[in-house]
Design an enzyme around this catalytic site. Sequence first.
Site, PDB file in Angstrom:
ATOM      1  N   LYS A 153      49.522 -37.059 -75.103  1.00  0.00           N
ATOM      2  CA  LYS A 153      50.626 -36.342 -75.755  1.00  0.00           C
ATOM      3  C   LYS A 153      50.515 -34.828 -75.578  1.00  0.00           C
ATOM      4  O   LYS A 153      51.497 -34.146 -75.271  1.00  0.00           O
ATOM      5  CB  LYS A 153      50.667 -36.705 -77.239  1.00  0.00           C
ATOM      6  CG  LYS A 153      51.050 -38.159 -77.527  1.00  0.00           C
ATOM      7  CD  LYS A 153      51.116 -38.412 -79.011  1.00  0.00           C
ATOM      8  CE  LYS A 153      51.571 -39.849 -79.319  1.00  0.00           C
ATOM      9  NZ  LYS A 153      50.577 -40.843 -78.875  1.00  0.00           N
ATOM     10  N   ARG A 233      37.854 -29.967 -77.042  1.00  0.00           N
ATOM     11  CA  ARG A 233      36.560 -30.030 -77.704  1.00  0.00           C
ATOM     12  C   ARG A 233      35.549 -29.227 -76.891  1.00  0.00           C
ATOM     13  O   ARG A 233      35.517 -29.301 -75.663  1.00  0.00           O
ATOM     14  CB  ARG A 233      36.077 -31.483 -77.850  1.00  0.00           C
ATOM     15  CG  ARG A 233      36.833 -32.294 -78.888  1.00  0.00           C
ATOM     16  CD  ARG A 233      36.558 -31.796 -80.294  1.00  0.00           C
ATOM     17  NE  ARG A 233      37.244 -32.587 -81.312  1.00  0.00           N
ATOM     18  CZ  ARG A 233      38.436 -32.306 -81.804  1.00  0.00           C
ATOM     19  NH1 ARG A 233      39.112 -31.260 -81.341  1.00  0.00           N
ATOM     20  NH2 ARG A 233      38.967 -33.054 -82.748  1.00  0.00           N
ATOM     21  N   GLU A 262      29.873 -24.972 -82.046  1.00  0.00           N
ATOM     22  CA  GLU A 262      30.679 -24.209 -83.006  1.00  0.00           C
ATOM     23  C   GLU A 262      30.367 -24.531 -84.463  1.00  0.00           C
ATOM     24  O   GLU A 262      30.656 -23.725 -85.351  1.00  0.00           O
ATOM     25  CB  GLU A 262      32.167 -24.424 -82.752  1.00  0.00           C
ATOM     26  CG  GLU A 262      32.665 -25.814 -83.039  1.00  0.00           C
ATOM     27  CD  GLU A 262      34.146 -25.977 -82.691  1.00  0.00           C
ATOM     28  OE1 GLU A 262      34.893 -26.401 -83.577  1.00  0.00           O
ATOM     29  OE2 GLU A 262      34.535 -25.680 -81.548  1.00  0.00           O
ATOM     30  N   HIS A 294      38.932 -22.276 -82.933  1.00  0.00           N
ATOM     31  CA  HIS A 294      39.454 -23.622 -83.147  1.00  0.00           C
ATOM     32  C   HIS A 294      40.740 -23.586 -83.980  1.00  0.00           C
ATOM     33  O   HIS A 294      40.875 -24.300 -84.978  1.00  0.00           O
ATOM     34  CB  HIS A 294      38.403 -24.495 -83.843  1.00  0.00           C
ATOM     35  CG  HIS A 294      38.548 -25.960 -83.532  1.00  0.00           C
ATOM     36  ND1 HIS A 294      37.485 -26.793 -83.305  1.00  0.00           N
ATOM     37  CD2 HIS A 294      39.647 -26.741 -83.414  1.00  0.00           C
ATOM     38  CE1 HIS A 294      37.914 -28.020 -83.075  1.00  0.00           C
ATOM     39  NE2 HIS A 294      39.241 -28.008 -83.125  1.00  0.00           N
TER      40      HIS A 294
END
Length: 331
Positions: A153, A233, A262, A294
């Site tokens: 998507k 990611r 992170e 993020h």
Amino acid sequence: MEILAFGVQADERPLIESAFAAHHEVRCLSVFLDEDTAPIAAGHEAISTSVNADLNPRVLGTLAAGGTRLIAQRSTGFNNIDLDVAERLGLTVARVSYYSPYSVAEFAWTLAMAVNRRIVRAATRTRDFDFRLDGLMGRDLRGRTVGVLGTGKIGEAFTRIAHGFGMRLLGWDVAENPACVELGMTYVPKEQLLAESDLVTLHVPLLPETQRLIDADALKAMKDDAILVNSSRGGLIDTAALVAELREGRFTGVGLDVYEAEAGLFFLDRSLEAVDDDTLARLVTFPNVLVTSHQAYYTEDAVGQIIDATVRNVLDYTAGRRSENVLVPRS
């Protein structure tokens, strides 16, 4: 039932409280769930966690011992949860399987355009009333090649924007997306995509088989003047190898909204502390690298959908229903 929500950002808190108001009480905490904070959940049957929670076996054991039975994670990714241990402990785990793909796709394009057109450097200069153009030259993207690794998507949404730019479209995935093919995308092996693309963007989940998908060899296969964007990611890229290539003067720009180490950094204010992550410290010094924390998903639309899905996950749990969001069913 009172829901305990960990890792809640200030902007999210009123949205979460409003969404749960008609159903259950909710207590929002800014701290992230980890081994130190897990005991706070004692007595709460249901908790909600953020993407940077650390749900390792010890944390899950503490939760189960304290009476927690439902973990409702407010993200699509779930690589931070040991699902096997959760199932063994009788914990139900649910995630958000869908939210606005445009939030991430549009942000990925924001990163790509920012590093291509040197926006951060230009904005910093003009704040000092330095209006020179030296070092700010970018490139037209029309007619150039974009390589999309992962055409689900979000990858499809990114591809539609690339099509609007008039770019040549290359794709790589385990299965072809007919919508991307209709836009003119050609699916090729990863090595060919990396070698031919002027812009490479990552939109695959972090799984054992995609861990460090962009390793040292993959980076060396890319064009010296390519742009690399990762809004998926952090573990998809070998960051140490990326730093090594950047030190050699490679790549027009790199835009990273995620980082493989992170946890314990992103979503927190560490500005007054010494950060002991030498790789990240070196990475942010490169003038052609832009790192954000993020935030690709962080739009009113996407966050609203995430919270609504989280509420439904809790209601499904209490009603004994199972949806596509459930990763570990109620035992």
